[in-house]
Structure formats: structure tokens, C-alpha cells
Design a protein around this motif. Structure first.
Motif, short mmCIF file in Angstrom:
data_model
loop_
_atom_site.label_atom_id
_atom_site.label_comp_id
_atom_site.label_asym_id
_atom_site.label_seq_id
_atom_site.Cartn_x
_atom_site.Cartn_y
_atom_site.Cartn_z
N ILE A 1 6.87 17.88 -8.52
CA ILE A 1 6.92 16.58 -7.83
C ILE A 1 6.59 15.47 -8.81
N ALA A 2 5.57 15.66 -9.62
CA ALA A 2 5.17 14.64 -10.58
C ALA A 2 6.30 14.32 -11.57
N THR B 1 -5.98 17.73 -1.46
CA THR B 1 -6.64 16.67 -2.24
C THR B 1 -5.84 16.33 -3.48
N ALA B 2 -5.40 17.34 -4.21
CA ALA B 2 -4.61 17.09 -5.42
C ALA B 2 -3.22 16.56 -5.09
N LEU B 3 -2.62 17.06 -4.01
CA LEU B 3 -1.28 16.63 -3.64
C LEU B 3 -1.26 15.17 -3.19
N ASP C 1 3.44 9.43 -2.52
CA ASP C 1 4.56 8.49 -2.49
C ASP C 1 5.82 9.03 -3.16
N LYS C 2 5.74 10.26 -3.69
CA LYS C 2 6.87 10.82 -4.43
C LYS C 2 7.62 11.90 -3.68
N LEU D 1 18.08 13.03 -6.60
CA LEU D 1 17.10 13.63 -5.70
C LEU D 1 16.42 12.53 -4.87
N THR D 2 16.28 12.80 -3.58
CA THR D 2 15.77 11.77 -2.67
C THR D 2 14.88 12.38 -1.61
N ARG D 3 14.01 11.57 -1.05
CA ARG D 3 13.30 11.93 0.16
C ARG D 3 14.26 11.73 1.35
#
Length: 287
Positions: free
Chosen positions: A30-31, A52-54, A59-60, A279-281
Motif C-alpha cells: 500500500i505504501a 495501528t500501523a495500517l 488515505d491510500k 490503480l484506484t480506490r
């Protein structure tokens, strides 16, 4: 680069929360902009710590619920479907679904209540409801399960659902795990009709099914999954970094590493560029 507008694609990684190595691989992709959604197994012990980390990447990518009714301990008592405290394997659950056992009053109540618990566990750790709902091993399509899913989605404004059907001609042209792909798609007809009737947002096309046997390198499969995509296409993947926890809870280990290595590498980036794919949401799809 072609002059035409790029084709949007939702690329979704399943099984977040299953093991630390799965969580780490998905967050890394994701990053890097190589995934735009991930589906969370909120009944698994690694979800809360993974949330927590995610959250730093919220926003990605879309983050949804991977509703789970197989192989794991449920979040609450299910005396009909999990009398020994563990959910049934997929084959048994499917048999129950098509013999009507999941449509009994007791079973429907247990499914509805477990879905509510998994949504609550998701929301409690994430701080917001899921962006969408799908199903681990595609169980959200089954008779007796899909009704609970549609009811839950009606309480989540804007949330979408994963549909797993593809045109038969497209499946045959691709030539990858054809019987398995047709079976999974065929299970979803009832859900598709319900979703359309209720006006629930959903993808139009779906790809990503293969047999995980390693007979074909994943690098050779992804181009086939992207052949002829259009509309609101969702491709599922299962990347991960093998660790002891993953080996303990799941049989799918090395294929996850192969997917991760490919998705983070230059060959995948080159494929997206060559095919003019963006690539898109889900919200990035044309309306």
C-alpha cells in the motif's frame, strides 16, 4: 504512453490480520502504491495490532471487512455452526448452505450476530466502519450468508460489496483455474441480484482466482488477470511474508511470498504502464 485515459483497477489484498507477515507485506505494498484496498479478518488476533500501523496509510487504500465463517474461532458463541468453538471448513459450510442448514432460524441468527461482532471488532480497532464487505473464501455469496451481508451493508452508507462473477467467455479466454473460477462466480448470482435490487455499490468485474499450486509463476498470471479489464474491475491478491504464525494458521504460505515479490517489483510496474492501467480506490471509478 498511450494518449487514451488510463483504465482504473481496484487491486485488493485479502487476509489482513491473519499473521504479522501478511500484515507487513500488505502495508508495504500500500505504501508503494501497489495496492488500493485490503480486506481485514477482524476475528484474528493480529488485527488490533495491525490496525495501528495500517492507520498511517488510511488515505491510500480502502479497508474493508473480510467476513470469516471458516476455520477460525468465532468472536462469540455459535452452538449450531461452531459447537466446538471453531468455525467449519469451507466444504462443510458450502454443504450446509446448499442443503438449507444456513437458512434455519438458529443458523441465520448466529451468522447475523457473528457478522455484527466482526464489524464491531473492525470498527473498534480502526475507528471507523469498513469501506466494504467481502468474504473469506467467498463465503459472503452463500445462501443464508448473503442475506446477513446485504442487511449489514444497508446500515453502512456508501459501503460497497465484492461481487465475484465474470463473463464465462472471459474466464475461458484467460484459461486459468477455469472450473474453480466458474464455480466461485456461479455462487454469486443470488448476491448480485440482491445488491442490484437494494442499490448497493459493487464492482462489475472480478479476477485473481488461481489454484495456488505454483505450477504457473505469478508473474505469468497477473497479465492474464488484466486482459480485457474495464468498468469497475476488482482483482484480488494474497501477498504475505512467511512467518511461523502464518505457517501455524494457514496452508497458503509460499504463494504469498511469490505474490509479494512480484507486486513490489519492476515487472508489475512495467505491466501497469504498458497496459495503461491506473490503480484506484473504489471511489476513483467513473460513476
Amino acid at each position: 504512453m498511450p494518449d487514451t485515459a488510463p483504465t482504473p483497477l481496484l487491486l485488493c489484498a485479502d487476509d489482513y490480520g491473519l499473521a504479522p507477515g501478511v500484515n507487513a507485506a500488505i502495508r508495504d505494498l500500500i505504501a508503494q502504491g501497489r495496492l488500493t484496498a485490503t480486506s481485514v479478518m477482524s476475528l484474528c488476533q493480529h488485527w488490533r495490532e495491525g490496525a495501528t500501523a495500517l492507520r498511517e496509510l488510511k488515505d491510500k487504500a480502502d479497508v474493508g471487512l473480510h467476513f470469516t465463517l471458516t476455520d477460525q474461532p468465532p468472536l462469540g458463541a455459535m452452538p449450531t455452526l461452531a459447537p466446538d468453538g471453531r468455525l467449519p471448513p469451507l466444504g462443510r459450510l458450502m454443504g450446509w448452505a446448499y442443503r438449507g442448514k444456513l437458512n434455519t432460524v438458529a443458523a441465520r441468527a448466529e451468522i447475523r450476530d457473528e457478522l455484527s461482532r466482526q464489524i464491531a471488532a473492525f470498527t473498534d480497532a480502526w475507528g471507523a466502519p469498513p469501506d466494504y464487505i467481502d468474504g473469506h473464501q467467498h463465503i459472503h455469496q452463500l445462501p443464508g450468508v448473503r442475506d446477513a451481508v446485504v442487511e449489514a451493508l444497508a446500515t453502512l452508507p456508501g459501503a460497497y460489496v465484492r461481487l465475484c462473477g465474470e463473463p464465462v467467455a472471459a474466464v475461458l479466454r484467460r484459461g486459468v483455474a477455469v472450473p474453480k473460477t466458474l464455480l466461485i462466480g456461479g455462487l454469486g448470482g443470488g448476491l448480485r441480484r440482491m445488491v442490484r435490487t437494494r442499490g448497493i455499490p459493487a464492482n462489475d468485474r472480478f479476477a485473481g482466482v488461481y489454484d495456488f499450486a505454483g505450477n504457473r509463476p505469478f508473474a505469468g498470471l497477473m497479465p492474464r488477470f488484466l486482459d480485457g479489464i474495464g468498468g469497475r474491475t476488482l482483482v484480488m491478491v494474497h501477498p504475505g511474508l512467511p512467518d511461523e504464525e502464518l505457517r501455524r494458521v494457514d496452508t497458503l504460505v509460499e504463494p504469498r511470498r511469490a505474490e509479494y515479490d512480484y507486486l513490489r517489483g519492476p515487472a508489475f510496474a512495467a505491466l501497469l504502464q504498458a497496459r495503461n492501467i491506473r490503480l484506484t480506490r473504489f471511489a476513483g471509478f467513473p460513476r
